[in-house]
Design an enzyme around this catalytic site. Structure first.
Site, PDB file in Angstrom:
ATOM      1  CD  GLU A 180      -2.992  -1.054   2.281  1.00  0.00           C
ATOM      2  OE1 GLU A 180      -2.688  -0.515   3.352  1.00  0.00           O
ATOM      3  OE2 GLU A 180      -4.125  -1.533   2.071  1.00  0.00           O
ATOM      4  CD  GLU A 372      -3.785  -6.046   2.473  1.00  0.00           C
ATOM      5  OE1 GLU A 372      -4.638  -5.381   3.098  1.00  0.00           O
ATOM      6  OE2 GLU A 372      -2.572  -5.838   2.550  1.00  0.00           O
TER       7      GLU A 372
END
Ligand code: BGP
Length: 479
Positions: A180, A372
């Site tokens: 991320e 995810e």
């Protein structure tokens, strides 16, 4: 109509070292920034709560023991294999390999642990997918260098990445450079190891830190391909569709501008240069990025695929009165009145996943990997009619089913989706709140936020559900 998932679709689950391994000082491991974050975590919503950092690990830090994966990984990988996982995403804890981060030579015991873990996965035909840096910067690099603000981090990271590439070149094919990476915008400490408190951090330093990460990522892609041309190296971004709150063109432009801030990261990874809208942002904010000689060229080493997390969508508005941040949203924005939220305030939007897959595909034409997705919820361990301890987690099954149906829709739309790994396939410690009661797993772990629990593992109802989804290559999903 049932969706045809591709034959070689990579089904699996995802975790991060610091959230489950424990063994925070085992076998020469150094401290990471996560080891000095006490109860309460780094902050719901990814907003760094800098004062929470302690000088030393404290007993109430759930991550020090995690779920003891460091000692129990064989049992856990066996359960993943039983579900039929094709892929297992985990990260390497940087401070196991380089305890302080700036050493020249790695810690052999740390390297050995991942040799054993990857061998264990391969034994069952499970392909490891490895995040090189997942919110676990060595603490020394944070304290001594202010994390990624310092250019020296590029060399430290590249040395670390080169070490693990060489060591695992025959065991790992799929790699992600930074977890991320765009979360540094909201969480400079957790994401970028930047110890300067967020409120004191200038935009100049923040964007210079981002530049350093982008350069490090591109260098890593280049070196990885030299070490093993078969490596598939991806970027990893926190994805979040940003819808305009109303059709007012001001809201639409606001949504576009917020989106640009996030998309810059994947744009640079895929297109190899700073986009025009980013140059404008830097100009208008008096930010001058210091490019070293060769940076421009190195950024042209672009990624093989784009991976992302997906949990929620948000809305944007130009109306200052409405602008108050949506509680629990990772990257700001305002809540969507058409959506329900999880117990932690994350707005649930399965169709947003189809949207985001199309959006990335239309923009990049690169294979996409959802690395995810999942529901953090409070689970209750019960004893069923057969006398087995389990969790009846229909809410999780419904959540995952609905999201996977939308992945199927995107595949029907022609999007090239490589795989899907659910977040926290075994219960682990939350990144944002450091709680264990925010559970994502197919496997229940008997550990609680007061530190109690046997660490025993129990299969939840969703365990068999996911097993069936994988066995039927998605045909068992309910539309
Ligand atoms: C992502 C992180 C993960 C993870 C997940 C769920 O942002 O990459 O590390 O934990 O979110 O978040 P949380 O653990 O806060 O529920």
């Amino acid at each position: 109509m049932t969706t045809q998932f591709p034959e070689n679709f990579l089904w699996g689950g995802a975790v991060a070292a610091n959230q489950l391994e424990g063994g925070y000082n085992a076998d020469g491991k150094g401290l990471s920034i996560q080891d000095v974050t006490p109860k309460g975590g780094i902050g719901q919503g990814g907003h760094d709560t800098d004062p929470l950092i302690t000088q030393d690990p404290t007993d109430d830090n759930m991550k020090l023991i995690g779920i003891d994966f460091y000692n129990r990984y064989k049992e856990d990988v066996k359960l993943f294999a039983e579900m039929g996982f094709k892929v297992f995403r985990t990260s390497i804890a940087w401070s196991r390999i380089f305890p302080k981060g700036d050493e020249a030579e790695p810690n052999e015991a740390g390297l050995k642990f991942y040799d054993d873990l990857f061998d264990e996965c391969r034994k069952y035909g499970i392909e490891p997918l490895v995040t090189i840096s997942h919110y676990e910067t060595p603490l020394h690099l944070s304290r001594e260098y202010d994390g990624w603000v310092n250019r020296k981090m590029v060399d430290f990271y590249v040395n670390y990445a080169t070490t693990v590439f060489k060591r695992y070149k025959d065991k790992v094919k799929y790699w992600l450079t930074f977890n991320e990476i765009n979360s540094i915008l909201e969480a400079p400490f957790m994401s970028g190891g930047i110890s300067t408190p967020k409120k004191e951090l200038s935009k100049q330093d923040l964007y210079q830190a981002i530049h350093h990460e982008l350069v490090a990522s591109a260098k890593t892609v280049k070196i990885g391909h030299e070490i093993n041309p078969d490596f598939q190296i991806g970027c990893m971004v926190l994805s979040m569709p940003i819808y305009p709150l109303t059709p007012n063109p001001d809201d639409v432009i606001q949504a576009m501008e917020s989106d640009h801030k996030n998309m810059a990261f994947a744009d640079i990874h895929v297109r190899g240069a700073y986009p025009g809208y980013m140059k404008r942002y830097l100009r208008e904010n008096d930010i001058t990025i210091k490019f070293e000689e060769g940076d421009e060229k190195v950024l042209k080493h672009t990624v093989d695929f784009v991976s992302f997390s997906y949990y929620m969508s948000i809305c944007e508005t130009a109306d200052p009165a409405m602008k108050a941040r949506g509680e629990g949203n990772l990257l700001g924005g305002v809540p969507n009145p058409h959506l329900q939220a999880s117990e932690w305030g994350w707005q649930i939007d399965p169709k947003g996943l189809r949207y985001v897959l199309n959006y990335f595909w239309d923009r990049y034409q690169k294979p996409l990997f959802i690395v995810e997705n999942g529901l953090g919820a409070v689970d209750e361990l019960i004893t069923n009619d057969k006398g087995e301890k389990t969790v009846e987690d229909d809410y999780r099954i419904n959540y995952l089913n609905d999201h996977l149906v939308q992945v199927g829709e995107a595949i029907e739309d022609g999007v090239d989706v490589m795989g899907y790994t659910t977040w926290g396939c075994i219960d682990l410690v939350s990144a944002s709140t450091a709680q264990l009661k925010k559970r994502y797993g197919f496997i229940y772990v008997d550990r609680h936020d007061d530190g109690s629990g046997t660490l025993e593992r129990y299969k939840k109802k969703s365990f068999n559900w996911y097993k069936e989804v994988i066995a039927t290559n998605g045909k068992s999903l309910k539309r």
